[in-house]
Every structure is written in structure tokens, then in C-alpha cells.
Design an enzyme around this catalytic site. Structure first.
Site, PDB file in Angstrom:
ATOM      1  N   ASP A 184      -5.811  -4.002  -2.151  1.00 24.46           N
ATOM      2  CA  ASP A 184      -4.821  -3.555  -1.172  1.00 24.46           C
ATOM      3  C   ASP A 184      -4.133  -4.733  -0.487  1.00 24.46           C
ATOM      4  O   ASP A 184      -4.782  -5.555   0.165  1.00 24.46           O
ATOM      5  CB  ASP A 184      -5.539  -2.686  -0.140  1.00 24.46           C
ATOM      6  CG  ASP A 184      -4.608  -2.070   0.892  1.00 24.46           C
ATOM      7  OD1 ASP A 184      -3.404  -2.372   0.862  1.00 24.46           O
ATOM      8  OD2 ASP A 184      -5.094  -1.286   1.721  1.00 24.46           O
ATOM      9  N   SER A 208       0.816  -1.214   0.000  1.00 24.27           N
ATOM     10  CA  SER A 208       0.000   0.000   0.000  1.00 24.27           C
ATOM     11  C   SER A 208       0.855   1.272   0.000  1.00 24.27           C
ATOM     12  O   SER A 208       1.646   1.487  -0.901  1.00 24.27           O
ATOM     13  CB  SER A 208      -0.963  -0.040   1.186  1.00 24.27           C
ATOM     14  OG  SER A 208      -2.020   0.869   1.017  1.00 24.27           O
TER      15      SER A 208
END
Length: 409
Positions: A239, A80
């Protein structure tokens, strides 16, 4: 990228799930390429956490450069917001090498340009203004990748990255339920196999966008190309922090036992109190935070145990279940007064862990415009904590810091 043809199918039906609902390893899969050998290889992992993690990660990179460890960096694994720092480092690695991997070069080529961009423009509002581009098959995540290219990556493809380091950008594969890795030479996961990046045109920006595609805010990245030998359906990526927000799993193997590991956790904290007023949404948000905290705690607890076994071995051979390295975070509390090298570190560089009276670990997980002073504080915090951890446990690797200049606050 694109939308899945049948959204119900990829959520519940995975070709990688075998009897007992356990992911099965794809037979014949080749392991990723190893980086060039080093007498003292170093690995860096950077967690998720929005720009907070990016900035702290850049500070950790600056520390490795100041300590003379950056030339021995051979692995970088990220999730991320940490993947932005990884991507910046990967795309500018040749520039750093030309400048002998100095801290000043990291400041010039990575930190200063990034700070200038995010302190002058809001990535979030840039995406909002460009939402018209998502008409048709394009998604908000496609737009995010476009912005990453415009702001930092200039369309560089994965196969164009430097061979000197194994760059690992992690996403979560919804169809298989495991970690999906983007690397210079290969992409894939252990259940569907890895395929070469050569000739695919896969961009660094796509990898970072997939790694940062927070559920709800961004659509999953659907890789309809290339084709994976063990996949019945295209990988659907989101993610990487939803699977492993530490970035540690990619390097959690005996093959990396002799690699000195610097692990930075700049992820969010579980805060007390209610998570909103709507009962269902409030409870789901808190349950999600609890699951996140548990997964991070399990991985970090395991790593700390490995480090402790490594310390018991001293300078001798490592046991099979031991490692050497440091794990640090924005909330790390080191011994006080601690050993002499740590005392000297604190005397030379006073700790600064707050901004505007608030702990830096509590900076929201955002991709928004940030104050320049806050950006510098987060870079300094990442730099300081890694340096303090090395001073505490591995002062010889930190070296003589009496003439160093800390990142500006």
C-alpha cells in the site's frame, strides 16, 4: 507476481541502502516521460482511504470537468483507494475526450458504473468467496487484481493507457523504503531505476492492487519481472499510503512549479479513545495512526506553505519555492461567510457533509458494499469541496457555475 524466496532477506537487506542507511539514487536512471504541453497544465492528487477516497476522487474529477479544466489535466498521482479513481479515469480517458470532457461524460463513464458495482456487490466478500484461488503461488493481492479487471479494467495494460496524461499510481517498495511508481511508459523507483513497460504485460489492475495492498489484509506484490538495473532483489510492493498517503511526493519538485495542483485528501482521521482492548495490538494500532497522521501533516503543511508563497506573488512570476493550487479534504472548513464567490457557491450548492447524522470523513476505510445514497454523498462531497476551494482562492478557474447541476444527492 509471487512470493519472495527468502522473506527475511527483503525486509532487512536492501541493495539501495548506502552508508548512513540513506537510499542512494541509481545512476543513469532516466526521468519519466513528460505529457503533452498545455498552456495551463493541471495536476490532480488523490489520497488513499478505501472506497471513501475513490468516491470523493471521482467527485473531484467531475468538478474539474464541470469547470472546463479536465482537458488541461496532465498529471494524476494517487494512492490506494484513490488509485481506483485514477485507474478508472485513465482507462476511460479516450471516451471522455470523445465526449469533450464534460461533467455528464464523467458521470456516465466513471461515476455511474462504479456506483452501480459497489452498491450491488461487496468487493470484500467477493474476495472471501474466491479465496480458494490463492492456493499455491497466487495471493490475495493477485485475487484483488483479478477482481479489478473483472469489475472495471478489462485487462488493460499500462502501456495501453492514453499518452495525454502522466498517470502515476504509487506503491511503497519494502526493499528500498521509497515510493515505487507505476506509469504508462515506466515502472520503478529512483534507487533501483525505471524500466519501460513496453512488452512487459504489466496490467493497470496490478498497479492499482499493489497501491491498495494494505498490510495484513493483502500480501505484498513481488515483481519478479521485469528486471530492474539497480536492484539486487525483486521489488516487494505494498500500500502506497504507508509511505505517502497524499500522493503528493511524485509531483513535489520544481519541475512542476507551474502546474496548477488540485490535491484531495480523503484519508482517515486520528480518532480519540482506545483502539481495542488488547494492550499490545491497541497501542500498536494507535502508534501506527500517529505515524500516519504525522507524515500526512508534514506533507500538507509544506504544500500549504508553498501555496501561501504563490498567493503572495499574485499574478506575477512564482518564486522558486511557491506553487498555485488548492488542497482540500472531506473535513475542510472554509471561511464563513468568506469571499463573494464562495458565498455564491454556497448559495447555489448548499454544503452536505454528513450522511445518517455522521460526518462523511468518518466513513470507514473499506472495500465493501456501500449504500447508493452514501456513495452519492461522498461523490458530492469531493465535488463540493474542490469547487468551494476554487471559489475561495481561484474563482476565475472555477468560472461561471450559475447554470451547473451538482452531482445527485
Amino acid at each position: 507476481m509471487g512470493q519472495p524466496e527468502d522473506p527475511d532477506q527483503w525486509v532487512v537487506d536492501s541493495p539501495a541502502i548506502g552508508t548512513g542507511l540513506q537510499p542512494q539514487r541509481f545512476r543513469g536512471d532516466k526521468p519519466p516521460r513528460k505529457p503533452p504541453r498545455s498552456a495551463a497544465p493541471v495536476a490532480l492528487t488523490i489520497s488513499g482511504g478505501g472506497f471513501r477516497a475513490t468516491l470523493a476522487g471521482l467527485g473531484a474529477i467531475r468538478l474539474l470537468a464541470d469547470a472546463g479544466l479536465l482537458p488541461d489535466l496532465r498529471y494524476v498521482s494517487s494512492v490506494s483507494g484513490g488509485s481506483l479513481a485514477n485507474g478508472l479515469l485513465a482507462s476511460r480517458w479516450p471516451l471522455l475526450r470523445e465526449a469533450d470532457f464534460t461533467g455528464a461524460a464523467v458521470q456516465e463513464h466513471l461515476i455511474d458504473p462504479f456506483l452501480a458495482q459497489i452498491s450491488s456487490q461487496s468487493l470484500k466478500w467477493s474476495l472471501v468467496r474466491g479465496i480458494w484461488r490463492t492456493v499455491g503461488s497466487s495471493t490475495r493481492t493477485d485475487l484483488l487484481a483479478r477482481r479489478f479487471d473483472e469489475w472495471w479494467f478489462d485487462g488493460v495494460e499500462l502501456e495501453q493507457l492514453d499518452r495525454g496524461v502522466r498517470w502515476i499510481i504509487n506503491a511503497a517498495n519494502l526493499t528500498t523504503g521509497v515510493r515505487f511508481g507505476f506509469e504508462r511508459d515506466t515502472v520503478g523507483d529512483y534507487t533501483i531505476g525505471h524500466v519501460p513497460t513496453a512488452g512487459t504485460g504489466l496490467r493497470l489492475s496490478t498497479a492499482v492492487a499493489a497501491s491498495a495492498a494494505v498490510p495484513g489484509a493483502f500480501a505484498p506484490v513481488v515483481l519478479t519481472s521485469p528486471e530492474f538495473p539497480g536492484a539486487g532483489h525483486a521489488p516487494v510492493l505494498m500500500d502506497g499510503g504507508t509511505y505517502d498517503n497524499t500522493g503528493l511526493q511524485a509531483l513535489d519538485d520544481k519541475a512542476y512549479r507551474d502546474v496548477f495542483l488540485v490535491a484531495l485528501n480523503a484519508g482517515g482521521l486520528l480518532r480519540p479513545g482506545p483502539y481495542g482492548r488488547l494492550p499490545v495490538i491497541r497501542d500498536l494500532a494507535r502508534a501506527n495512526s500517529l505515524l500516519y497522521r504525522q507524515s500526512v501533516a508534514l506533507r500538507t503543511t509544506s504544500l500549504v506553505a508553498q501555496f501561501q508563497r504563490g498567493r503572495k506573488a499574485g499574478a506575477g512570476s512564482l518564486p522558486a519555492d511557491g506553487r498555485r493550487g488548492v488542497l482540500t479534504g472531506l473535513v475542510t472548513a472554509l471561511p464563513d461567510p468568506g469571499p463573494a464567490p464562495l458565498r455564491a457557491w454556497r448559495a447555489r450548492f448548499p454544503e452536505a457533509r454528513t450522511y445518517g447524522g455522521r460526518d462523511l470523513a468518518l466513513v470507514p476505510t473499506v472495500f465493501d458494499k456501500l449504500e447508493p445514497a452514501l456513495c452519492r454523498a461522498l461523490v458530492h462531497r469531493g465535488w463540493w469541496t474542490v469547487g468551494a476551494a476554487l471559489a475561495t482562492f481561484f474563482p476565475r478557474r472555477l468560472g461561471d457555475f450559475s447554470e451547473w447541476a451538482a452531482p445527485e444527492l
